[in-house]
Design a protein around this motif. Structure first.
Motif, PDB file in Angstrom:
ATOM      1  N   MET A 105       0.845  -1.171   0.000  1.00 11.96           N
ATOM      2  CA  MET A 105       0.000   0.000   0.000  1.00 11.96           C
ATOM      3  C   MET A 105       0.892   1.236   0.000  1.00 11.96           C
ATOM      4  N   GLY A 106       0.581   2.193  -0.840  1.00 18.15           N
ATOM      5  CA  GLY A 106       1.363   3.418  -0.931  1.00 18.15           C
ATOM      6  C   GLY A 106       0.948   4.452   0.105  1.00 18.15           C
ATOM      7  N   ASP A 107       1.695   5.535   0.143  1.00 15.72           N
ATOM      8  CA  ASP A 107       1.386   6.630   1.058  1.00 15.72           C
ATOM      9  C   ASP A 107       0.131   7.366   0.592  1.00 15.72           C
ATOM     10  N   LEU A 108      -0.580   7.917   1.557  1.00 18.13           N
ATOM     11  CA  LEU A 108      -1.733   8.753   1.220  1.00 18.13           C
ATOM     12  C   LEU A 108      -1.236  10.066   0.631  1.00 18.13           C
ATOM     13  N   THR A 109      -1.841  10.479  -0.456  1.00 22.92           N
ATOM     14  CA  THR A 109      -1.443  11.752  -1.064  1.00 22.92           C
ATOM     15  C   THR A 109      -2.637  12.679  -1.271  1.00 22.92           C
ATOM     16  N   ASN A 110      -3.850  12.158  -1.217  1.00 28.10           N
ATOM     17  CA  ASN A 110      -5.044  12.960  -1.422  1.00 28.10           C
ATOM     18  C   ASN A 110      -5.332  13.765  -0.146  1.00 28.10           C
ATOM     19  N   PRO A 111      -5.274  15.102  -0.225  1.00 28.16           N
ATOM     20  CA  PRO A 111      -5.495  15.929   0.968  1.00 28.16           C
ATOM     21  C   PRO A 111      -6.846  15.687   1.648  1.00 28.16           C
ATOM     22  N   LYS A 112      -7.885  15.414   0.863  1.00 32.27           N
ATOM     23  CA  LYS A 112      -9.200  15.166   1.451  1.00 32.27           C
ATOM     24  C   LYS A 112      -9.198  13.878   2.276  1.00 32.27           C
ATOM     25  N   ILE A 113      -8.553  12.846   1.772  1.00 32.06           N
ATOM     26  CA  ILE A 113      -8.480  11.567   2.495  1.00 32.06           C
ATOM     27  C   ILE A 113      -7.615  11.726   3.749  1.00 32.06           C
ATOM     28  N   ILE A 114      -6.543  12.488   3.652  1.00 28.75           N
ATOM     29  CA  ILE A 114      -5.682  12.720   4.822  1.00 28.75           C
ATOM     30  C   ILE A 114      -6.471  13.446   5.916  1.00 28.75           C
ATOM     31  N   LYS A 115      -7.239  14.463   5.526  1.00 32.78           N
ATOM     32  CA  LYS A 115      -8.061  15.196   6.499  1.00 32.78           C
ATOM     33  C   LYS A 115      -9.133  14.285   7.085  1.00 32.78           C
ATOM     34  N   TYR A 158      18.083  12.575  10.511  1.00 35.33           N
ATOM     35  CA  TYR A 158      17.148  11.460  10.406  1.00 35.33           C
ATOM     36  C   TYR A 158      15.708  11.954  10.313  1.00 35.33           C
ATOM     37  N   ARG A 159      14.943  11.393   9.391  1.00 37.23           N
ATOM     38  CA  ARG A 159      13.532  11.733   9.219  1.00 37.23           C
ATOM     39  C   ARG A 159      12.700  10.480   9.473  1.00 37.23           C
ATOM     40  N   PHE A 160      11.737  10.611  10.336  1.00 31.26           N
ATOM     41  CA  PHE A 160      10.905   9.482  10.724  1.00 31.26           C
ATOM     42  C   PHE A 160       9.670   9.392   9.838  1.00 31.26           C
ATOM     43  N   ALA A 161       9.246   8.166   9.552  1.00 24.23           N
ATOM     44  CA  ALA A 161       8.079   7.949   8.717  1.00 24.23           C
ATOM     45  C   ALA A 161       6.874   7.478   9.536  1.00 24.23           C
ATOM     46  N   GLY A 162       7.052   7.301  10.824  1.00 26.33           N
ATOM     47  CA  GLY A 162       5.977   6.818  11.683  1.00 26.33           C
ATOM     48  C   GLY A 162       6.561   6.263  12.963  1.00 26.33           C
ATOM     49  N   LEU A 163       5.690   5.783  13.845  1.00 23.08           N
ATOM     50  CA  LEU A 163       6.183   5.247  15.111  1.00 23.08           C
ATOM     51  C   LEU A 163       7.046   4.003  14.900  1.00 23.08           C
ATOM     52  N   GLY A 164       6.715   3.187  13.901  1.00 25.73           N
ATOM     53  CA  GLY A 164       7.548   2.019  13.584  1.00 25.73           C
ATOM     54  C   GLY A 164       8.953   2.443  13.182  1.00 25.73           C
ATOM     55  N   SER A 165       9.048   3.484  12.387  1.00 25.43           N
ATOM     56  CA  SER A 165      10.344   4.026  11.981  1.00 25.43           C
ATOM     57  C   SER A 165      11.119   4.525  13.197  1.00 25.43           C
ATOM     58  N   PHE A 166      10.423   5.193  14.114  1.00 24.89           N
ATOM     59  CA  PHE A 166      11.068   5.686  15.335  1.00 24.89           C
ATOM     60  C   PHE A 166      11.591   4.522  16.182  1.00 24.89           C
ATOM     61  N   LEU A 167      10.803   3.457  16.317  1.00 26.85           N
ATOM     62  CA  LEU A 167      11.235   2.300  17.104  1.00 26.85           C
ATOM     63  C   LEU A 167      12.445   1.613  16.461  1.00 26.85           C
ATOM     64  N   ARG A 168      12.438   1.489  15.124  1.00 23.58           N
ATOM     65  CA  ARG A 168      13.613   0.928  14.424  1.00 23.58           C
ATOM     66  C   ARG A 168      14.842   1.790  14.664  1.00 23.58           C
ATOM     67  N   TYR A 169      14.682   3.102  14.603  1.00 27.08           N
ATOM     68  CA  TYR A 169      15.779   4.034  14.847  1.00 27.08           C
ATOM     69  C   TYR A 169      16.355   3.818  16.250  1.00 27.08           C
ATOM     70  N   CYS A 170      15.473   3.729  17.250  1.00 25.37           N
ATOM     71  CA  CYS A 170      15.923   3.509  18.630  1.00 25.37           C
ATOM     72  C   CYS A 170      16.632   2.171  18.770  1.00 25.37           C
ATOM     73  N   TRP A 171      16.097   1.130  18.137  1.00 27.06           N
ATOM     74  CA  TRP A 171      16.687  -0.206  18.220  1.00 27.06           C
ATOM     75  C   TRP A 171      18.082  -0.213  17.574  1.00 27.06           C
ATOM     76  N   GLN A 172      18.221   0.422  16.422  1.00 27.70           N
ATOM     77  CA  GLN A 172      19.504   0.464  15.731  1.00 27.70           C
ATOM     78  C   GLN A 172      20.527   1.258  16.520  1.00 27.70           C
ATOM     79  N   ARG A 173      20.126   2.355  17.141  1.00 23.12           N
ATOM     80  CA  ARG A 173      21.040   3.158  17.954  1.00 23.12           C
ATOM     81  C   ARG A 173      21.477   2.382  19.192  1.00 23.12           C
ATOM     82  N   ARG A 174      20.565   1.571  19.735  1.00 21.72           N
ATOM     83  CA  ARG A 174      20.873   0.762  20.916  1.00 21.72           C
ATOM     84  C   ARG A 174      21.916  -0.300  20.568  1.00 21.72           C
TER      85      ARG A 174
END
Length: 86
Positions: A1-11, A67-83
């Motif tokens: 599944m791709g990223d949401l790009t439609n502003p109406k759907i995001i809202k 570093y740019r995060f894409a979501g909470l999963g990305s943040f957790l991976r970042y923390c795990w890799q730094r650890r």
């Protein structure tokens, strides 16, 4: 599944999150209508909001600006890799 790009759907997604949160809060307070439950609910919501701010703004602006995060999963991976590195 791709990223949401439609502003109406995001809202719409944001509004649905808001409605779900309000509904869950109201149902919890109806189930247990006391000051303690209300206070704990406020503390929980505030704490999760602060964690979200920390995960995306504080880390991205003060700890590791590259570093740019894409979501909470990305943040957790970042923390795990730094650890693992440290």
């Amino acid at each position: 599944m791709g990223d949401l790009t439609n502003p109406k759907i995001i809202k719409l997604k944001g509004v649905l999150f808001l409605v779900a949160g309000i509904l869950a809060s109201v149902l919890l307070l109806i189930d247990t209508p006391n000051l303690r439950t209300a206070a704990l609910l406020v503390i929980a919501i505030w704490s999760f909001c602060r964690f979200y701010y920390f995960a995306f703004y504080v880390i991205g602006h003060y700890v590791d600006p590259a570093y740019r995060f894409a979501g909470l999963g990305s943040f957790l991976r970042y923390c795990w890799q730094r650890r693992k590195k440290g």
